[in-house]
Design an enzyme around this catalytic site. Structure first.
Site, PDB file in Angstrom:
ATOM      1  CE  LYS A  60     -32.948  20.558  42.166  1.00 46.60           C
ATOM      2  NZ  LYS A  60     -33.033  20.487  40.709  1.00 46.60           N
TER       3      LYS A  60
ATOM      4  CE  LYS B 231     -28.415  19.645  41.191  1.00 53.16           C
ATOM      5  NZ  LYS B 231     -28.872  20.640  40.261  1.00 53.16           N
TER       6      LYS B 231
ATOM      7  CD  GLU C 135     -29.454  25.932  36.348  1.00 56.83           C
ATOM      8  OE1 GLU C 135     -28.429  25.296  36.629  1.00 56.83           O
ATOM      9  OE2 GLU C 135     -30.525  25.392  36.017  1.00 56.83           O
TER      10      GLU C 135
HETATM   11  P1  0O2 Z   1     -34.536  19.502  37.235  1.00 54.75           P
HETATM   12  O1  0O2 Z   1     -35.590  18.482  37.510  1.00 54.75           O
HETATM   13  O2  0O2 Z   1     -34.625  20.074  35.851  1.00 54.75           O
HETATM   14  O3  0O2 Z   1     -34.442  20.553  38.292  1.00 54.75           O
HETATM   15  P2  0O2 Z   1     -25.424  19.040  38.805  1.00 54.75           P
HETATM   16  O4  0O2 Z   1     -24.559  18.844  37.575  1.00 54.75           O
HETATM   17  O5  0O2 Z   1     -26.844  18.548  38.602  1.00 54.75           O
HETATM   18  O6  0O2 Z   1     -24.765  18.524  40.022  1.00 54.75           O
HETATM   19  P3  0O2 Z   1     -25.617  21.820  38.248  1.00 54.75           P
HETATM   20  O7  0O2 Z   1     -24.313  22.506  38.339  1.00 54.75           O
HETATM   21  O8  0O2 Z   1     -26.827  22.594  38.670  1.00 54.75           O
HETATM   22  O9  0O2 Z   1     -25.573  20.543  39.123  1.00 54.75           O
HETATM   23  O10 0O2 Z   1     -25.772  21.217  36.808  1.00 54.75           O
HETATM   24  P4  0O2 Z   1     -26.103  21.886  35.433  1.00 54.75           P
HETATM   25  O11 0O2 Z   1     -25.667  20.910  34.432  1.00 54.75           O
HETATM   26  O12 0O2 Z   1     -25.624  23.274  35.274  1.00 54.75           O
HETATM   27  O13 0O2 Z   1     -27.708  22.020  35.455  1.00 54.75           O
HETATM   28  C1  0O2 Z   1     -28.524  21.049  35.927  1.00 54.75           C
HETATM   29  C2  0O2 Z   1     -29.880  21.245  35.280  1.00 54.75           C
HETATM   30  O14 0O2 Z   1     -29.738  21.309  33.851  1.00 54.75           O
HETATM   31  C3  0O2 Z   1     -30.754  20.040  35.539  1.00 54.75           C
HETATM   32  O15 0O2 Z   1     -31.430  20.206  36.748  1.00 54.75           O
HETATM   33  C4  0O2 Z   1     -31.646  20.000  34.315  1.00 54.75           C
HETATM   34  O16 0O2 Z   1     -32.690  20.950  34.412  1.00 54.75           O
HETATM   35  C5  0O2 Z   1     -30.686  20.444  33.227  1.00 54.75           C
HETATM   36  N1  0O2 Z   1     -29.921  19.317  32.694  1.00 54.75           N
HETATM   37  C6  0O2 Z   1     -28.598  19.088  32.826  1.00 54.75           C
HETATM   38  N2  0O2 Z   1     -28.228  17.976  32.198  1.00 54.75           N
HETATM   39  C7  0O2 Z   1     -29.334  17.459  31.619  1.00 54.75           C
HETATM   40  C8  0O2 Z   1     -29.587  16.301  30.793  1.00 54.75           C
HETATM   41  O17 0O2 Z   1     -28.703  15.510  30.467  1.00 54.75           O
HETATM   42  N3  0O2 Z   1     -30.881  16.126  30.394  1.00 54.75           N
HETATM   43  C9  0O2 Z   1     -31.897  16.980  30.727  1.00 54.75           C
HETATM   44  N4  0O2 Z   1     -33.126  16.710  30.281  1.00 54.75           N
HETATM   45  N5  0O2 Z   1     -31.685  18.077  31.515  1.00 54.75           N
HETATM   46  C10 0O2 Z   1     -30.428  18.311  31.949  1.00 54.75           C
HETATM   47  P5  0O2 Z   1     -31.760  18.969  37.639  1.00 54.75           P
HETATM   48  O18 0O2 Z   1     -31.645  19.354  39.056  1.00 54.75           O
HETATM   49  O19 0O2 Z   1     -30.910  17.791  37.232  1.00 54.75           O
HETATM   50  O20 0O2 Z   1     -33.214  18.609  37.271  1.00 54.75           O
END
Ligand code: 0O2
Length: 218
Positions: free
Chosen positions: A59, A67, A153
């Site tokens: 990341k 975040k 992850e």
């Molecule tokens: P990036 O740029 O991909 O690294 P959070 O809910 O974000 O507080 P958590 O528990 O990590 O924290 O969430 P989750 O839902 O398990 O996973 C988050 C990651 O899943 C995201 O990372 C995205 O890669 C993906 N993701 C989750 N929801 C969506 C969505 O609605 N659309 C898309 N395109 N991807 C999603 P980051 O950090 O958000 O972004």
């Protein structure tokens, strides 16, 4: 060898960013190799590859800070290792939904990996329409003087889900998270279409498999 296993987190004495990045990069390599071995073995036994392709990334520092801010945490190394679960991320892209669950099961059976949590956004899609299977795992990283359980992850999805997610991600950033309602609606509709396509491709694949078996039996 006198090695201690512990979780990278608050109070950790690793000296700085470079060490932490080295550890996360090592975790990506370890998990990446495991996945390749599973895929190769599957190909060897079943003459079939469940994995189409794998992408991995660390990341970006700005995204980590963003975040942490969202979580209301100060930007420190210990907060980042404690609260940001996707610093090391691996995405496995499969052809069919059945491959996703097959992969998840194979990953879960690896003795040296610990599955910390699972989020099934395929059975329970996000409001945005996002679908994917997420596993948070830890893997022990053996340094010269200690062993550090490091979080990775793993996101598992089909090619169609990956297509949707990367397009939605671009749109999300274009509108800085505030896309007009009609665009969000269209995206949810596309997500439904993608599910239908995934289901159709899976049943077509099963039909082809059965037809081939029958042909070989005659
Ligand atoms: P990036 O740029 O991909 O690294 P959070 O809910 O974000 O507080 P958590 O528990 O990590 O924290 O969430 P989750 O839902 O398990 O996973 C988050 C990651 O899943 C995201 O990372 C995205 O890669 C993906 N993701 C989750 N929801 C969506 C969505 O609605 N659309 C898309 N395109 N991807 C999603 P980051 O950090 O958000 O972004």
């Amino acid at each position: 060898m006198n090695q201690r296993t512990r979780t990278l987190g608050i109070g950790e004495d690793v000296d700085g960013w470079k060490t932490v990045m080295l550890i996360y990069n090592s975790a990506l390599k370890e998990v990446g190799t495991k996945l390749e071995i599973l895929n190769d073995e599957f190909q060897h036994v079943h003459q079939y590859n469940p994995i189409e392709y794998i992408k991995s990334r660390i990341k970006a520092p700005e995204s980590i800070v963003k975040k942490l801010k969202r979580y209301g945490c100060e930007s420190t190394i210990s907060n980042m290792t404690e609260y940001v679960n996707d610093i090391a991320g691996i995405r496995i892209v499969c052809s069919f939904i059945s491959d996703i669950y097959r992969m998840a099961e194979m990953i879960g059976r690896q003795n040296d990996l610990t599955v910390v949590s699972v989020k099934d956004y395929i059975k329970h899609p996000k409001r945005s329409g996002y679908k994917s299977y997420h596993m948070l795992v830890t893997i022990p990283i053996f340094l010269s003087d200690r062993v550090i359980d490091t979080k990775v992850e793993i996101q598992i999805r089909t090619i169609a889900m990956d297509f949707w997610a990367s397009l939605e991600h671009k749109i999300y950033y274009k509108f800085e998270g505030n896309a007009p309602d009609y665009i969000s609606r269209e995206l949810r509709e596309c997500s439904g279409i993608i599910s239908m396509l995934d289901a159709k491709m899976l049943s077509l694949n099963e039909i082809v498999g059965k037809a081939k078996e029958e042909q070989e039996a005659t």
